[in-house]
Design a protein around this motif. Structure first.
Motif, PDB file in Angstrom:
ATOM      1  N   VAL A   1     -13.793 -16.117   4.961  1.00 43.59           N
ATOM      2  CA  VAL A   1     -14.986 -15.274   5.066  1.00 43.59           C
ATOM      3  C   VAL A   1     -14.661 -13.990   5.822  1.00 43.59           C
ATOM      4  CG1 VAL A   1     -17.329 -15.117   6.030  1.00 43.59           C
ATOM      5  CG2 VAL A   1     -16.621 -17.178   4.800  1.00 43.59           C
ATOM      6  N   PHE A   2     -13.891 -14.114   6.893  1.00 39.39           N
ATOM      7  CA  PHE A   2     -13.476 -12.924   7.636  1.00 39.39           C
ATOM      8  C   PHE A   2     -12.735 -11.952   6.724  1.00 39.39           C
ATOM      9  CE2 PHE A   2      -9.996 -10.734   9.787  1.00 39.39           C
ATOM     10  CZ  PHE A   2     -10.711  -9.911  10.642  1.00 39.39           C
ATOM     11  N   LEU A   3     -11.741 -12.460   5.984  1.00 42.41           N
ATOM     12  CA  LEU A   3     -10.947 -11.579   5.123  1.00 42.41           C
ATOM     13  C   LEU A   3     -11.795 -10.899   4.058  1.00 42.41           C
ATOM     14  CD1 LEU A   3      -7.615 -13.496   4.466  1.00 42.41           C
ATOM     15  CD2 LEU A   3      -7.994 -11.484   5.904  1.00 42.41           C
ATOM     16  N   GLU A   4     -12.725 -11.638   3.486  1.00 42.28           N
ATOM     17  CA  GLU A   4     -13.514 -11.083   2.390  1.00 42.28           C
ATOM     18  C   GLU A   4     -14.584 -10.095   2.849  1.00 42.28           C
ATOM     19  OE1 GLU A   4     -16.043 -12.530  -1.516  1.00 42.28           O
ATOM     20  OE2 GLU A   4     -14.734 -13.949  -0.489  1.00 42.28           O
ATOM     21  N   TYR A   5     -15.233 -10.376   3.983  1.00 44.14           N
ATOM     22  CA  TYR A   5     -16.387  -9.580   4.374  1.00 44.14           C
ATOM     23  C   TYR A   5     -16.164  -8.673   5.581  1.00 44.14           C
ATOM     24  CZ  TYR A   5     -18.660 -12.600   1.068  1.00 44.14           C
ATOM     25  OH  TYR A   5     -18.981 -13.273  -0.081  1.00 44.14           O
ATOM     26  N   GLU A   6     -15.227  -8.983   6.430  1.00 43.04           N
ATOM     27  CA  GLU A   6     -14.978  -8.166   7.621  1.00 43.04           C
ATOM     28  C   GLU A   6     -13.581  -7.575   7.630  1.00 43.04           C
ATOM     29  OE1 GLU A   6     -17.153  -7.297  10.002  1.00 43.04           O
ATOM     30  OE2 GLU A   6     -18.697  -8.379   8.901  1.00 43.04           O
ATOM     31  N   GLY A   7     -12.612  -8.380   7.265  1.00 39.77           N
ATOM     32  CA  GLY A   7     -11.217  -7.976   7.355  1.00 39.77           C
ATOM     33  C   GLY A   7     -10.861  -6.758   6.543  1.00 39.77           C
ATOM     34  N   VAL A   8     -11.634  -6.478   5.501  1.00 37.84           N
ATOM     35  CA  VAL A   8     -11.335  -5.299   4.682  1.00 37.84           C
ATOM     36  C   VAL A   8     -11.440  -4.011   5.499  1.00 37.84           C
ATOM     37  CG1 VAL A   8     -11.958  -6.374   2.491  1.00 37.84           C
ATOM     38  CG2 VAL A   8     -13.716  -5.211   3.826  1.00 37.84           C
ATOM     39  N   GLN A   9     -12.157  -4.056   6.607  1.00 39.80           N
ATOM     40  CA  GLN A   9     -12.332  -2.881   7.459  1.00 39.80           C
ATOM     41  C   GLN A   9     -11.357  -2.862   8.638  1.00 39.80           C
ATOM     42  OE1 GLN A   9     -16.496  -2.487   8.527  1.00 39.80           O
ATOM     43  NE2 GLN A   9     -17.072  -3.529   6.637  1.00 39.80           N
ATOM     44  N   TYR A  10     -10.537  -3.894   8.771  1.00 36.54           N
ATOM     45  CA  TYR A  10      -9.631  -4.015   9.907  1.00 36.54           C
ATOM     46  C   TYR A  10      -8.224  -3.595   9.519  1.00 36.54           C
ATOM     47  CZ  TYR A  10     -12.890  -6.794  12.733  1.00 36.54           C
ATOM     48  OH  TYR A  10     -13.952  -7.218  13.483  1.00 36.54           O
ATOM     49  N   PRO A  11      -7.497  -2.956  10.437  1.00 40.72           N
ATOM     50  CA  PRO A  11      -6.073  -2.726  10.185  1.00 40.72           C
ATOM     51  C   PRO A  11      -5.328  -4.056  10.299  1.00 40.72           C
ATOM     52  CG  PRO A  11      -6.649  -2.015  12.403  1.00 40.72           C
ATOM     53  CD  PRO A  11      -7.935  -2.416  11.721  1.00 40.72           C
ATOM     54  N   GLU A  12      -4.090  -4.072   9.834  1.00 47.57           N
ATOM     55  CA  GLU A  12      -3.309  -5.319   9.845  1.00 47.57           C
ATOM     56  C   GLU A  12      -3.217  -5.938  11.243  1.00 47.57           C
ATOM     57  OE1 GLU A  12      -2.279  -7.252   7.286  1.00 47.57           O
ATOM     58  OE2 GLU A  12      -3.442  -5.784   6.150  1.00 47.57           O
ATOM     59  N   ASP A  13      -3.047  -5.117  12.283  1.00 49.14           N
ATOM     60  CA  ASP A  13      -2.939  -5.696  13.633  1.00 49.14           C
ATOM     61  C   ASP A  13      -4.274  -6.314  14.072  1.00 49.14           C
ATOM     62  OD1 ASP A  13      -4.008  -3.104  13.841  1.00 49.14           O
ATOM     63  OD2 ASP A  13      -3.234  -2.822  15.866  1.00 49.14           O
ATOM     64  N   GLY A  14      -5.383  -5.794  13.586  1.00 48.88           N
ATOM     65  CA  GLY A  14      -6.685  -6.388  13.881  1.00 48.88           C
ATOM     66  C   GLY A  14      -6.860  -7.728  13.185  1.00 48.88           C
ATOM     67  N   LYS A  15      -6.394  -7.814  11.937  1.00 48.29           N
ATOM     68  CA  LYS A  15      -6.440  -9.088  11.211  1.00 48.29           C
ATOM     69  C   LYS A  15      -5.569 -10.127  11.909  1.00 48.29           C
ATOM     70  CE  LYS A  15      -7.169  -6.809   6.817  1.00 48.29           C
ATOM     71  NZ  LYS A  15      -6.574  -6.445   5.538  1.00 48.29           N
ATOM     72  N   ARG A  16      -4.392  -9.683  12.341  1.00 47.34           N
ATOM     73  CA  ARG A  16      -3.476 -10.586  13.045  1.00 47.34           C
ATOM     74  C   ARG A  16      -4.099 -11.075  14.349  1.00 47.34           C
ATOM     75  NH1 ARG A  16       0.535  -7.820  11.418  1.00 47.34           N
ATOM     76  NH2 ARG A  16       0.412  -6.290  13.080  1.00 47.34           N
ATOM     77  N   ALA A  17      -4.796 -10.185  15.056  1.00 42.62           N
ATOM     78  CA  ALA A  17      -5.451 -10.565  16.313  1.00 42.62           C
ATOM     79  C   ALA A  17      -6.543 -11.606  16.063  1.00 42.62           C
ATOM     80  CB  ALA A  17      -6.031  -9.332  17.002  1.00 42.62           C
ATOM     81  N   PHE A  18      -7.302 -11.425  14.981  1.00 37.62           N
ATOM     82  CA  PHE A  18      -8.340 -12.415  14.659  1.00 37.62           C
ATOM     83  C   PHE A  18      -7.712 -13.761  14.326  1.00 37.62           C
ATOM     84  CE2 PHE A  18     -11.331 -14.611  11.880  1.00 37.62           C
ATOM     85  CZ  PHE A  18     -12.472 -14.582  12.676  1.00 37.62           C
ATOM     86  N   TRP A  19      -6.658 -13.744  13.494  1.00 37.66           N
ATOM     87  CA  TRP A  19      -5.948 -14.975  13.143  1.00 37.66           C
ATOM     88  C   TRP A  19      -5.463 -15.693  14.409  1.00 37.66           C
ATOM     89  CZ3 TRP A  19      -4.761 -18.134   9.107  1.00 37.66           C
ATOM     90  CH2 TRP A  19      -3.722 -19.035   9.296  1.00 37.66           C
ATOM     91  N   ASN A  20      -4.840 -14.931  15.306  1.00 37.52           N
ATOM     92  CA  ASN A  20      -4.335 -15.526  16.542  1.00 37.52           C
ATOM     93  C   ASN A  20      -5.462 -16.115  17.379  1.00 37.52           C
ATOM     94  OD1 ASN A  20      -1.695 -14.865  15.872  1.00 37.52           O
ATOM     95  ND2 ASN A  20      -1.726 -12.951  17.021  1.00 37.52           N
ATOM     96  N   ALA A  21      -6.594 -15.419  17.431  1.00 37.26           N
ATOM     97  CA  ALA A  21      -7.725 -15.902  18.228  1.00 37.26           C
ATOM     98  C   ALA A  21      -8.247 -17.227  17.691  1.00 37.26           C
ATOM     99  CB  ALA A  21      -8.848 -14.867  18.254  1.00 37.26           C
ATOM    100  N   ILE A  22      -8.408 -17.329  16.368  1.00 41.91           N
ATOM    101  CA  ILE A  22      -8.985 -18.569  15.830  1.00 41.91           C
ATOM    102  C   ILE A  22      -7.967 -19.710  15.765  1.00 41.91           C
ATOM    103  CG2 ILE A  22     -10.805 -17.352  14.573  1.00 41.91           C
ATOM    104  CD1 ILE A  22      -9.234 -17.985  11.954  1.00 41.91           C
ATOM    105  N   HIS A  23      -6.739 -19.430  16.148  1.00 44.15           N
ATOM    106  CA  HIS A  23      -5.726 -20.483  16.239  1.00 44.15           C
ATOM    107  C   HIS A  23      -5.261 -20.698  17.678  1.00 44.15           C
ATOM    108  CE1 HIS A  23      -5.759 -19.688  11.935  1.00 44.15           C
ATOM    109  NE2 HIS A  23      -5.402 -20.953  11.838  1.00 44.15           N
ATOM    110  N   ASP A  24      -5.995 -20.156  18.613  1.00 46.16           N
ATOM    111  CA  ASP A  24      -5.694 -20.304  20.040  1.00 46.16           C
ATOM    112  C   ASP A  24      -6.606 -21.379  20.623  1.00 46.16           C
ATOM    113  OD1 ASP A  24      -5.377 -20.114  22.778  1.00 46.16           O
ATOM    114  OD2 ASP A  24      -5.845 -17.971  22.881  1.00 46.16           O
ATOM    115  N   PRO A  25      -6.051 -22.525  21.020  1.00 43.64           N
ATOM    116  CA  PRO A  25      -6.884 -23.608  21.546  1.00 43.64           C
ATOM    117  C   PRO A  25      -7.754 -23.183  22.734  1.00 43.64           C
ATOM    118  CG  PRO A  25      -4.662 -24.404  21.121  1.00 43.64           C
ATOM    119  CD  PRO A  25      -4.635 -22.905  20.937  1.00 43.64           C
TER     120      PRO A  25
END
Length: 81
Positions: free
Chosen positions: A21-45
């Motif tokens: 959902v992030f990639l389809e609706y929000e991630g399109v507006q993020y640079p690659e480092d922003g997408k990577r930061a989101f990925w890291n956040a949702i995989h950080d216990p």
């Protein structure tokens, strides 16, 4: 439909949905480092343990991917306790 606080295991199981959902609706507006930061956040216990997430369960089934954009509250959203 029942709305309830997600357990850590339920939240972990929904991370692919969160990411899609992030990639389809929000991630399109993020640079690659922003997408990577989101990925890291949702995989950080530690980050995930600080969240309070709720989901709408239909007939006992966990939220799932819909073909149309999710309406506010249709699948998963942060909740405040």
């Amino acid at each position: 439909m029942e709305v309830k606080k997600l357990t850590p295991a339920e939240l972990e199981g929904l991370l692919p949905l969160v990411w899609d959902v992030f990639l389809e609706y929000e991630g399109v507006q993020y640079p690659e480092d922003g997408k990577r930061a989101f990925w890291n956040a949702i995989h950080d216990p530690a980050y995930l343990s600080a969240l309070c997430a709720c989901g709408a369960f239909d007939g006992g089934e966990a939220p799932r991917r819909h073909s149309s954009p999710p309406a506010a509250g249709a699948a998963m959203w942060p909740c405040f306790s």
